[in-house]
Motif scaffolding. Structure first.
Motif, PDB file in Angstrom:
ATOM      1  N   TYR A  45       0.581  -1.085   0.629  1.00  0.00           N
ATOM      2  CA  TYR A  45      -0.049   0.127   0.039  1.00  0.00           C
ATOM      3  C   TYR A  45       1.075   1.303   0.293  1.00  0.00           C
ATOM      4  CZ  TYR A  45       0.668   1.081   5.116  1.00  0.00           C
ATOM      5  OH  TYR A  45       1.034   1.416   5.703  1.00  0.00           O
ATOM      6  N   GLU A  46       0.595   2.487  -1.291  1.00  0.00           N
ATOM      7  CA  GLU A  46       0.996   3.823  -0.264  1.00  0.00           C
ATOM      8  C   GLU A  46       0.020   4.837  -0.321  1.00  0.00           C
ATOM      9  OE1 GLU A  46       3.829   6.142  -3.848  1.00  0.00           O
ATOM     10  OE2 GLU A  46       3.187   4.635  -4.143  1.00  0.00           O
ATOM     11  N   ILE A  47      -0.003   5.593   1.006  1.00  0.00           N
ATOM     12  CA  ILE A  47      -0.469   6.866   0.785  1.00  0.00           C
ATOM     13  C   ILE A  47       0.324   8.130   0.299  1.00  0.00           C
ATOM     14  CG2 ILE A  47      -1.389   8.326   2.525  1.00  0.00           C
ATOM     15  CD1 ILE A  47      -1.716   5.706   4.191  1.00  0.00           C
ATOM     16  N   GLY A  48       0.134   8.453  -0.110  1.00  0.00           N
ATOM     17  CA  GLY A  48       0.710   9.660  -1.344  1.00  0.00           C
ATOM     18  C   GLY A  48       0.029  10.628  -2.379  1.00  0.00           C
ATOM     19  N   ARG A  49       0.766  11.448  -3.099  1.00  0.00           N
ATOM     20  CA  ARG A  49       0.022  12.790  -3.509  1.00  0.00           C
ATOM     21  C   ARG A  49       0.246  12.400  -4.935  1.00  0.00           C
ATOM     22  NH1 ARG A  49       0.123  17.951  -1.783  1.00  0.00           N
ATOM     23  NH2 ARG A  49      -0.609  17.483   0.793  1.00  0.00           N
ATOM     24  N   LEU A  89     -15.417  22.623  -5.826  1.00  0.00           N
ATOM     25  CA  LEU A  89     -15.798  21.843  -4.061  1.00  0.00           C
ATOM     26  C   LEU A  89     -14.769  20.833  -4.494  1.00  0.00           C
ATOM     27  CD1 LEU A  89     -19.309  23.093  -3.751  1.00  0.00           C
ATOM     28  CD2 LEU A  89     -16.811  24.384  -2.811  1.00  0.00           C
ATOM     29  N   THR A  90     -14.834  20.011  -4.273  1.00  0.00           N
ATOM     30  CA  THR A  90     -14.508  19.014  -4.441  1.00  0.00           C
ATOM     31  C   THR A  90     -13.625  18.092  -5.064  1.00  0.00           C
ATOM     32  OG1 THR A  90     -16.032  17.729  -5.666  1.00  0.00           O
ATOM     33  CG2 THR A  90     -16.660  17.597  -3.888  1.00  0.00           C
ATOM     34  N   HIS A  91     -12.775  18.989  -6.016  1.00  0.00           N
ATOM     35  CA  HIS A  91     -11.257  18.411  -6.872  1.00  0.00           C
ATOM     36  C   HIS A  91     -10.286  19.933  -6.704  1.00  0.00           C
ATOM     37  CE1 HIS A  91     -14.465  16.307  -8.922  1.00  0.00           C
ATOM     38  NE2 HIS A  91     -13.345  15.287  -9.113  1.00  0.00           N
ATOM     39  N   ASN A  92      -8.209  18.672  -6.772  1.00  0.00           N
ATOM     40  CA  ASN A  92      -7.761  19.618  -6.418  1.00  0.00           C
ATOM     41  C   ASN A  92      -6.805  19.121  -7.222  1.00  0.00           C
ATOM     42  OD1 ASN A  92      -6.186  22.624  -4.778  1.00  0.00           O
ATOM     43  ND2 ASN A  92      -4.975  20.437  -4.418  1.00  0.00           N
ATOM     44  N   PRO A  93      -5.495  19.959  -7.924  1.00  0.00           N
ATOM     45  CA  PRO A  93      -4.995  19.420  -9.100  1.00  0.00           C
ATOM     46  C   PRO A  93      -4.299  18.365  -7.832  1.00  0.00           C
ATOM     47  CG  PRO A  93      -5.591  21.938  -9.867  1.00  0.00           C
ATOM     48  CD  PRO A  93      -5.905  21.538  -8.176  1.00  0.00           C
ATOM     49  N   GLU A  94      -3.703  18.040  -6.986  1.00  0.00           N
ATOM     50  CA  GLU A  94      -3.202  18.058  -6.154  1.00  0.00           C
ATOM     51  C   GLU A  94      -3.535  17.673  -4.731  1.00  0.00           C
ATOM     52  OE1 GLU A  94       1.002  18.589  -3.474  1.00  0.00           O
ATOM     53  OE2 GLU A  94       0.366  19.579  -4.518  1.00  0.00           O
ATOM     54  N   PHE A  95      -3.389  16.178  -4.888  1.00  0.00           N
ATOM     55  CA  PHE A  95      -4.752  15.605  -3.676  1.00  0.00           C
ATOM     56  C   PHE A  95      -4.196  14.197  -3.416  1.00  0.00           C
ATOM     57  CE2 PHE A  95      -6.063  13.904  -7.990  1.00  0.00           C
ATOM     58  CZ  PHE A  95      -6.045  12.661  -7.705  1.00  0.00           C
ATOM     59  N   THR A  96      -4.878  13.547  -2.578  1.00  0.00           N
ATOM     60  CA  THR A  96      -3.560  12.151  -1.404  1.00  0.00           C
ATOM     61  C   THR A  96      -4.066  10.941  -1.617  1.00  0.00           C
ATOM     62  OG1 THR A  96      -2.792  13.367  -0.609  1.00  0.00           O
ATOM     63  CG2 THR A  96      -2.753  11.867   0.583  1.00  0.00           C
ATOM     64  N   THR A  97      -4.380  10.187  -2.056  1.00  0.00           N
ATOM     65  CA  THR A  97      -4.641   9.104  -1.719  1.00  0.00           C
ATOM     66  C   THR A  97      -4.094   7.552  -0.839  1.00  0.00           C
ATOM     67  OG1 THR A  97      -3.596   7.808  -3.692  1.00  0.00           O
ATOM     68  CG2 THR A  97      -5.410   9.869  -4.632  1.00  0.00           C
ATOM     69  N   CYS A  98      -4.825   6.500  -0.671  1.00  0.00           N
ATOM     70  CA  CYS A  98      -4.506   5.524  -0.446  1.00  0.00           C
ATOM     71  C   CYS A  98      -4.297   4.400  -1.467  1.00  0.00           C
ATOM     72  CB  CYS A  98      -4.687   4.954   1.213  1.00  0.00           C
ATOM     73  SG  CYS A  98      -4.513   3.454   1.610  1.00  0.00           S
ATOM     74  N   GLU A  99      -3.576   3.670  -2.146  1.00  0.00           N
ATOM     75  CA  GLU A  99      -3.814   2.326  -3.072  1.00  0.00           C
ATOM     76  C   GLU A  99      -3.174   1.003  -2.280  1.00  0.00           C
ATOM     77  OE1 GLU A  99      -3.813   2.634  -6.691  1.00  0.00           O
ATOM     78  OE2 GLU A  99      -4.273   4.634  -7.381  1.00  0.00           O
ATOM     79  N   PHE A 100      -4.306   0.059  -1.893  1.00  0.00           N
ATOM     80  CA  PHE A 100      -3.274  -1.401  -2.266  1.00  0.00           C
ATOM     81  C   PHE A 100      -3.638  -2.502  -3.260  1.00  0.00           C
ATOM     82  CE2 PHE A 100      -7.017  -1.308   0.827  1.00  0.00           C
ATOM     83  CZ  PHE A 100      -7.379  -2.547   0.410  1.00  0.00           C
ATOM     84  N   TYR A 101      -3.177  -3.495  -2.541  1.00  0.00           N
ATOM     85  CA  TYR A 101      -2.634  -4.219  -4.347  1.00  0.00           C
ATOM     86  C   TYR A 101      -2.406  -5.390  -2.992  1.00  0.00           C
ATOM     87  CZ  TYR A 101      -3.540  -1.333  -7.099  1.00  0.00           C
ATOM     88  OH  TYR A 101      -3.779  -0.055  -7.922  1.00  0.00           O
TER      89      TYR A 101
END
Length: 530
Positions: A260-264, A273-285
C-alpha cells in the motif's frame, strides 16, 4: 458572532494595519539597539499547555502553588490590564487557552515586570515561568515570576470579537487561519487521525507500505490528464503521476503480495468544491483476492474508522455548507453497505432498455447513448465516446441516489481498461466504486492480469487518445512486460483521503481539508497584513 471581512472599510483597515506594522517594527528594532534579542534561539518548556490544564484543573479558587515552578509557552491572544501592577494574558497553543495572571507582587522585580509588560503585545509568542494557581473566580492560571518575548508578531491580528471568515485570506494565509480559528486545527487533527488509522489497519492486515515514483515517462494507472515536466540533463519529458497503480502491480509480480501507499497524485484538471489538482490517496494491492474481498475490507475499514474517530457509525453532514439556514444530512456508515449494478440499475432508474454489454464497443451503441444523453439533457463535451457518455449518465441518474455508502459495481470493460472481465457477464468487469453523498470515495477491482488482453485494451485507449480524448491512457510497455512474467490473481483498491476528510470534518469545500490548496494568482501579489 461578528465576522471579520477584509473587504469592509478596506482603505481604513489597510492604513491601520500598515501603521501598526510600522510602529511594531520600530519597537523591535529599538529592542535590538539596546542589545536585547527579541528572537532567542531556545526556550525550555517544562509542560505543554494541555498538560498544565489537565494536571492543575483540580485546584480550588485562590489556590497558589508557590512551591511549584513551571515554564510554558504559547501565543498571546489577549492582553487586559486590571491595574499597573496586575495584568491578564490569554496564552493559546495546541488548541487550548491558559490564562496568565501577571502580578508585580510575585515577579522577580517591579522594574522587570514593567519592562516585559511594555514589550508584550497581542499576537506575540511568549514564554511564561511561574506557579500554577486559580483566581478568586476559579480561573486556572499560571502566575509568572518571569516572562520572555520569544517571537514578536509584527502584524495586527483581527480584534477578539471578530472571526476571520474571508475564505481568500483563510486559504492564502493558512497560518493566520490556524491562529484565529480553533476549528481549523481540529480539521487537520481529524485528517491526521484518518491517515494514522489507515496505516494501522493495513499494517495489521499484513500489508507493506511502499513508495513509488512521482514522475514517469508514461502516465498510467488511471484515466486523467497529466501534468508535464522536463528533466533538463536527460532532455526528457516526464509526467507527474496520476496514480501509482502500475508500479504497485509490478511489485506484486515481484512477490510483494500486499502493498500500500499513501501519497500525492497530480491531475491537470479543474478545481471545484471536491477537486484539487494535487490530492492524496491511499492505494493497496492484495494478491489472491478479488473485488468481493475488497468490498468486505472496505466496509470493515471505513465503518471502523468512522466509529474510532467520531464514536459512532452515523455522522451529520452539511452538503451546502454550515449555517442556520443550511440543510443537513445523516450519513450512516453501518455495515454492510448498499450494492447496485451499474448498467442494470441505471437502465432501471431511467426506465430504458440498454443495448447488451457485448455491443458496447460498437458504433451503434455509441449512437444510442449519444442520443440518450441529448434526449435527457445530459451534457458531455467531446469526444462523445460510449465510455464518456455512459459515465455522464451514471453521474446524472445513479450517483445522485448514493447518500449512504453505496457500491456501484460491474462497470463495462470500455470504462475499466485495467480491470479483469466479469466471471459471469461478458464485457462487464469486476469493479466497484464506493459513493458517499453522491461523491466517489473509493475505486477498486479484480486486476486484469492477462498481458495479451491488457495490451489490446491499452491499444483501444491509445486509439481514443488519437481521436482527441486527452485523458485516455498510453501503452506502457514496461508494465506489459511485467505482466508477461505473471501477476497472481490480485485485487486493487484506491481511496481519496481528502474527500473522506471532508465528510468526517463536515466540510463541503476540499480547500478546508488541505493545508495549502492551490489558489488563483493573487491580484494584489503580496497578501496585505492582517
Amino acid at each position: 458572532m461578528a465576522h471579520y471581512d477584509l473587504r469592509v472599510d478596506e482603505d481604513e483597515e489597510t492604513l491601520e494595519r500598515n501603521q501598526h506594522f510600522k510602529e511594531r517594527t520600530q519597537e523591535i528594532q529599538a529592542l535590538k539597539g539596546k542589545g536585547e534579542d527579541p528572537y532567542p534561539h531556545k526556550y525550555h518548556v517544562d509542560i505543554s499547555l494541555t498538560e498544565f490544564i489537565n494536571k492543575y484543573s483540580h485546584l480550588q479558587p485562590e489556590d497558589h502553588l508557590t512551591d511549584v515552578v513551571l515554564s510554558v509557552a504559547g501565543r498571546i491572544h489577549a492582553k487586559r490590564a486590571s491595574s499597573a501592577k496586575l495584568l491578564f494574558y490569554d496564552l493559546r497553543g495546541e488548541g487550548v487557552k491558559l490564562q496568565v495572571m501577571a502580578s508585580s507582587k510575585f515577579y522577580t522585580s517591579t522594574k522587570a515586570f514593567e519592562a516585559i509588560n511594555d514589550k508584550l503585545r497581542r499576537g506575540d509568542v511568549a514564554g511564561v515561568r511561574g506557579h500554577p494557581g486559580k483566581t478568586k473566580k476559579g480561573e486556572l492560571s499560571i502566575i509568572p515570576i518571569e516572562m520572555t518575548l520569544l517571537s514578536p508578531c509584527l502584524h495586527m491580528l483581527p480584534r477578539l470579537h471578530n472571526v476571520l471568515s474571508d475564505k481568500e485570506t483563510r486559504f492564502r494565509q493558512r497560518y493566520l487561519d490556524l491562529i484565529l480559528n480553533s476549528y481549523v486545527r481540529k480539521t487537520f487533527v481529524t485528517r491526521s487521525r484518518i491517515i494514522t488509522y489507515l496505516r494501522s489497519f493495513l499494517d495489521q492486515q499484513g500489508f507493506l507500505e511502499v513508495e513509488t515514483p512521482m514522475m514517469s515517462q508514461i502516465p498510467g494507472g488511471a484515466v486523467a490528464r497529466p501534468f508535464v515536466t522536463q528533466h533538463n540533463e536527460l532532455d526528457l519529458k516526464l509526467y507527474m503521476r496520476i496514480a501509482p497503480e502500475l508500479y504497485h502491480k509490478m511489485l506484486v509480480v515481484g512477490g510483494l503480495d500486499r502493498v500500500y501507499e499513501i501519497g500525492r497524485q497530480f491531475r491537470n484538471e479543474g478545481i471545484d468544491l471536491t477537486h484539487n489538482p494535487e490530492f492524496t490517496t491511499c492505494e493497496f494491492y492484495m494478491a489472491y483476492a478479488d473485488y468481493n474481498d475488497l468490498m468486505t475490507i472496505t466496509e470493515e475499514l471505513l465503518s471502523g474508522m468512522v466509529k474510532n474517530i467520531t464514536g459512532g457509525y452515523k455522522i451529520t453532514y452539511h452538503p451546502d455548507g454550515k449555517g442556520k439556514d443550511k440543510a443537513s444530512c445523516e450519513i450512516d456508515f453501518t455495515p454492510p453497505f448498499r450494492r447496485v449494478s451499474m448498467t442494470h440499475d441505471l437502465a432501471k432508474i431511467m426506465d430504458v432498455t440498454f443495448p447488451p454489454p457485448e455491443t458496447y464497443d460498437s458504433d451503434e451503441t455509441r449512437r444510442f447513448f449519444d442520443e440518450l444523453c441529448a434526449q435527457k439533457g445530459v451534457e458531455c463535451p467531446p469526444p462523445r465516446t460510449t465510455a464518456r457518455l455512459l459515465d455522464k449518465l451514471v453521474g446524472e441518474f445513479l450517483e445522485v441516489t448514493c447518500i449512504n455508502p453505496t457500491f456501484i459495481c460491474d462497470h463495462p470493460q470500455i470504462m475499466s481498461p485495467l480491470a479483469k472481465g466479469h466471471r459471469h457477464v461478458r464485457e462487464l468487469t469486476e469493479r466497484f466504486e464506493l459513493f458517499v453523498m453522491k461523491k466517489e470515495l473509493c475505486n477498486a477491482y479484480t486486476e486484469l492480469n492477462d498481458p495479451i488482453k491488457q495490451r489490446e485494451l491499452f491499444e483501444q485507449q491509445a486509439k481514443a487518445k488519437a481521436e482527441g480524448d486527452d485523458e485516455a491512457m498510453l501503452i506502457d510497455e514496461t508494465f506489459c512486460t511485467a505482466l508477461e512474467y505473471g501477476l497472481p490473481p490480485t485485487a486493487g483498491w484506491g481511496m481519496g483521503i481528502d474527500r473522506l476528510a471532508m465528510f468526517l470534518t463536515d466540510s463541503n469545500n476540499i480547500k478546508e481539508v488541505l493545508s495549502f490548496p492551490i489558489m488563483k494568482p493573487d491580484d494584489n501579489k503580496a497578501a496585505a497584513p492582517v
